[in-house]
Design a protein around this motif. Sequence first.
Motif, mmCIF file in Angstrom:
data_model
loop_
_atom_site.group_PDB
_atom_site.id
_atom_site.type_symbol
_atom_site.label_atom_id
_atom_site.label_comp_id
_atom_site.label_asym_id
_atom_site.label_seq_id
_atom_site.Cartn_x
_atom_site.Cartn_y
_atom_site.Cartn_z
ATOM 1 N N PRO A 243 97.182 -23.205 50.599
ATOM 2 C CA PRO A 243 96.643 -23.975 49.471
ATOM 3 C C PRO A 243 95.438 -24.851 49.807
ATOM 4 O O PRO A 243 94.466 -24.882 49.045
ATOM 5 C CB PRO A 243 97.844 -24.826 49.034
ATOM 6 C CG PRO A 243 99.028 -23.999 49.410
ATOM 7 C CD PRO A 243 98.646 -23.344 50.694
ATOM 8 N N LYS A 244 95.480 -25.555 50.936
ATOM 9 C CA LYS A 244 94.357 -26.432 51.282
ATOM 10 C C LYS A 244 93.083 -25.634 51.531
ATOM 11 O O LYS A 244 91.990 -26.047 51.127
ATOM 12 C CB LYS A 244 94.700 -27.271 52.514
ATOM 13 C CG LYS A 244 95.749 -28.344 52.268
ATOM 14 C CD LYS A 244 95.988 -29.174 53.520
ATOM 15 C CE LYS A 244 97.027 -30.248 53.272
ATOM 16 N NZ LYS A 244 97.284 -31.065 54.491
ATOM 17 N N GLU A 245 93.223 -24.480 52.191
ATOM 18 C CA GLU A 245 92.055 -23.648 52.475
ATOM 19 C C GLU A 245 91.501 -23.041 51.193
ATOM 20 O O GLU A 245 90.284 -22.987 50.987
ATOM 21 C CB GLU A 245 92.418 -22.562 53.482
ATOM 22 C CG GLU A 245 92.824 -23.111 54.840
ATOM 23 C CD GLU A 245 93.176 -22.008 55.838
ATOM 24 O OE1 GLU A 245 92.746 -20.858 55.621
ATOM 25 O OE2 GLU A 245 93.882 -22.305 56.816
ATOM 26 N N GLN A 246 92.402 -22.565 50.327
ATOM 27 C CA GLN A 246 91.970 -21.996 49.052
ATOM 28 C C GLN A 246 91.251 -23.042 48.215
ATOM 29 O O GLN A 246 90.196 -22.768 47.619
ATOM 30 C CB GLN A 246 93.183 -21.473 48.279
ATOM 31 C CG GLN A 246 92.863 -20.875 46.909
ATOM 32 C CD GLN A 246 92.197 -19.522 46.997
ATOM 33 O OE1 GLN A 246 92.808 -18.546 47.403
ATOM 34 N NE2 GLN A 246 90.927 -19.447 46.605
ATOM 35 N N PHE A 247 91.805 -24.253 48.168
ATOM 36 C CA PHE A 247 91.205 -25.326 47.366
ATOM 37 C C PHE A 247 89.823 -25.694 47.903
ATOM 38 O O PHE A 247 88.876 -25.884 47.129
ATOM 39 C CB PHE A 247 92.125 -26.547 47.372
ATOM 40 C CG PHE A 247 91.768 -27.577 46.341
ATOM 41 C CD1 PHE A 247 92.188 -27.431 45.028
ATOM 42 C CD2 PHE A 247 91.009 -28.689 46.675
ATOM 43 C CE1 PHE A 247 91.863 -28.382 44.065
ATOM 44 C CE2 PHE A 247 90.673 -29.636 45.717
ATOM 45 C CZ PHE A 247 91.100 -29.479 44.406
ATOM 46 N N SER A 253 82.623 -22.985 46.513
ATOM 47 C CA SER A 253 82.009 -21.814 45.896
ATOM 48 C C SER A 253 81.846 -21.948 44.386
ATOM 49 O O SER A 253 80.933 -21.344 43.816
ATOM 50 C CB SER A 253 82.845 -20.564 46.193
ATOM 51 O OG SER A 253 84.147 -20.676 45.636
ATOM 52 N N ARG A 254 82.684 -22.752 43.744
ATOM 53 C CA ARG A 254 82.624 -22.853 42.277
ATOM 54 C C ARG A 254 82.526 -24.328 41.872
ATOM 55 O O ARG A 254 81.450 -24.870 41.768
ATOM 56 C CB ARG A 254 83.846 -22.181 41.655
ATOM 57 C CG ARG A 254 84.023 -20.713 42.046
ATOM 58 C CD ARG A 254 83.005 -19.811 41.376
ATOM 59 N NE ARG A 254 83.311 -19.640 39.971
ATOM 60 C CZ ARG A 254 84.168 -18.750 39.503
ATOM 61 N NH1 ARG A 254 84.826 -17.950 40.327
ATOM 62 N NH2 ARG A 254 84.378 -18.638 38.208
ATOM 63 N N SER A 255 83.681 -24.958 41.651
ATOM 64 C CA SER A 255 83.703 -26.362 41.238
ATOM 65 C C SER A 255 85.114 -26.908 41.417
ATOM 66 O O SER A 255 86.072 -26.130 41.565
ATOM 67 C CB SER A 255 83.290 -26.511 39.769
ATOM 68 O OG SER A 255 84.291 -25.937 38.927
ATOM 69 N N ILE A 256 85.260 -28.218 41.365
ATOM 70 C CA ILE A 256 86.590 -28.804 41.514
ATOM 71 C C ILE A 256 87.475 -28.454 40.323
ATOM 72 O O ILE A 256 88.696 -28.283 40.466
ATOM 73 C CB ILE A 256 86.505 -30.335 41.707
ATOM 74 C CG1 ILE A 256 87.885 -30.883 42.109
ATOM 75 C CG2 ILE A 256 85.967 -31.026 40.462
ATOM 76 C CD1 ILE A 256 87.869 -32.319 42.581
ATOM 77 N N VAL A 257 86.890 -28.293 39.153
ATOM 78 C CA VAL A 257 87.664 -27.898 37.966
ATOM 79 C C VAL A 257 88.236 -26.503 38.167
ATOM 80 O O VAL A 257 89.423 -26.249 37.901
ATOM 81 C CB VAL A 257 86.786 -27.959 36.699
ATOM 82 C CG1 VAL A 257 87.553 -27.389 35.503
ATOM 83 C CG2 VAL A 257 86.349 -29.385 36.418
ATOM 84 N N PHE A 258 87.391 -25.581 38.631
ATOM 85 C CA PHE A 258 87.865 -24.229 38.907
ATOM 86 C C PHE A 258 88.934 -24.245 39.987
ATOM 87 O O PHE A 258 89.933 -23.521 39.901
ATOM 88 C CB PHE A 258 86.705 -23.331 39.349
ATOM 89 C CG PHE A 258 87.131 -21.946 39.740
ATOM 90 C CD1 PHE A 258 87.301 -20.958 38.784
ATOM 91 C CD2 PHE A 258 87.400 -21.628 41.068
ATOM 92 C CE1 PHE A 258 87.705 -19.675 39.137
ATOM 93 C CE2 PHE A 258 87.815 -20.355 41.436
ATOM 94 C CZ PHE A 258 87.964 -19.385 40.468
ATOM 95 N N ALA A 259 88.730 -25.055 41.035
ATOM 96 C CA ALA A 259 89.683 -25.123 42.143
ATOM 97 C C ALA A 259 91.063 -25.557 41.657
ATOM 98 O O ALA A 259 92.083 -25.000 42.072
ATOM 99 C CB ALA A 259 89.169 -26.078 43.214
#
Length: 280
Positions: A243-247, A253-259
């Motif tokens: 989870p931490k790596e994915q986030f 790569s995208r945004s915190i909202v997407f994350a």
Amino acid sequence: MQQKAAILLTVHNRRIKTLECLKVCYQQIDAMKAEGEYAFKVYMVDDGSTDGTSEAVKETFPQTVVIRGSGGLFWNQGMRLAWEKASEDDPDFYLWINDDTVLYEGAIACLMETSSFLRHRAIVVGTAESADGKLSYGGRTKYGKIVEPDTTLPVTCQTFNGNLVLIPHYVFRLVGNLDEHYQHSFGDYDYGVRAGRLNIVCVVAPGVLCRCDRNPGVPKWKNRQYPLSERIASLRGPKGRPPKEQFLYDCRSRSIVFAIAHYTSIFLQVLFPRKYNDNE
């Protein structure tokens, strides 16, 4: 003046595949020796293999620099270690290759020619296909779709799989090594994102340059054949979706909202997996 190129790979208990990969690599290196433009050196991290991989490589290809790992490095950390060792010789190029990737004739030469065409200031990615002829790994769009290579010209991409990638020294000087926050996956995709933020061009070299089959089956973490406890453990494991790596990757790569949305979606798949099978 002859330029130096370091070939980097990390391996674990795939002796036969590793030997086949190196055999083809050295065949291509030998074929390019006559031109005298490049001098290659192979750096291999053996991450705790117990099947005699290191011994077989030392016997068959004694010119290979073998670096022993602990068994807990996995791909990203193993490649970081190989890169650190290779950088001590300050080569002009770093070539990543997976040991389950079999190069087609002229693959390394194609990567070098493409890099030269771009004045050695771009990341050059090789495209792989599976046994059925479908594209399996290579350059990717921002949304993860594989970029189909052109037959004659390089094509831009936003990120990439790390199966076959050429990094010129110019890029390494700006971007550096793979990120230490990742253990197994994400490091290759993340490198493309970091390079893009520095306005470094990433391209897919012309043609399909190698064969590498995709990993079969459904990930354990979203397969309802396994109990919840095992799905959660698989998700958190190095080869799952930590989870931490994915986030971290999603934020970059995208945004915190997407994350946040993606993080939620992944956990819903773990908690409420649909009926997956190998054909989906």
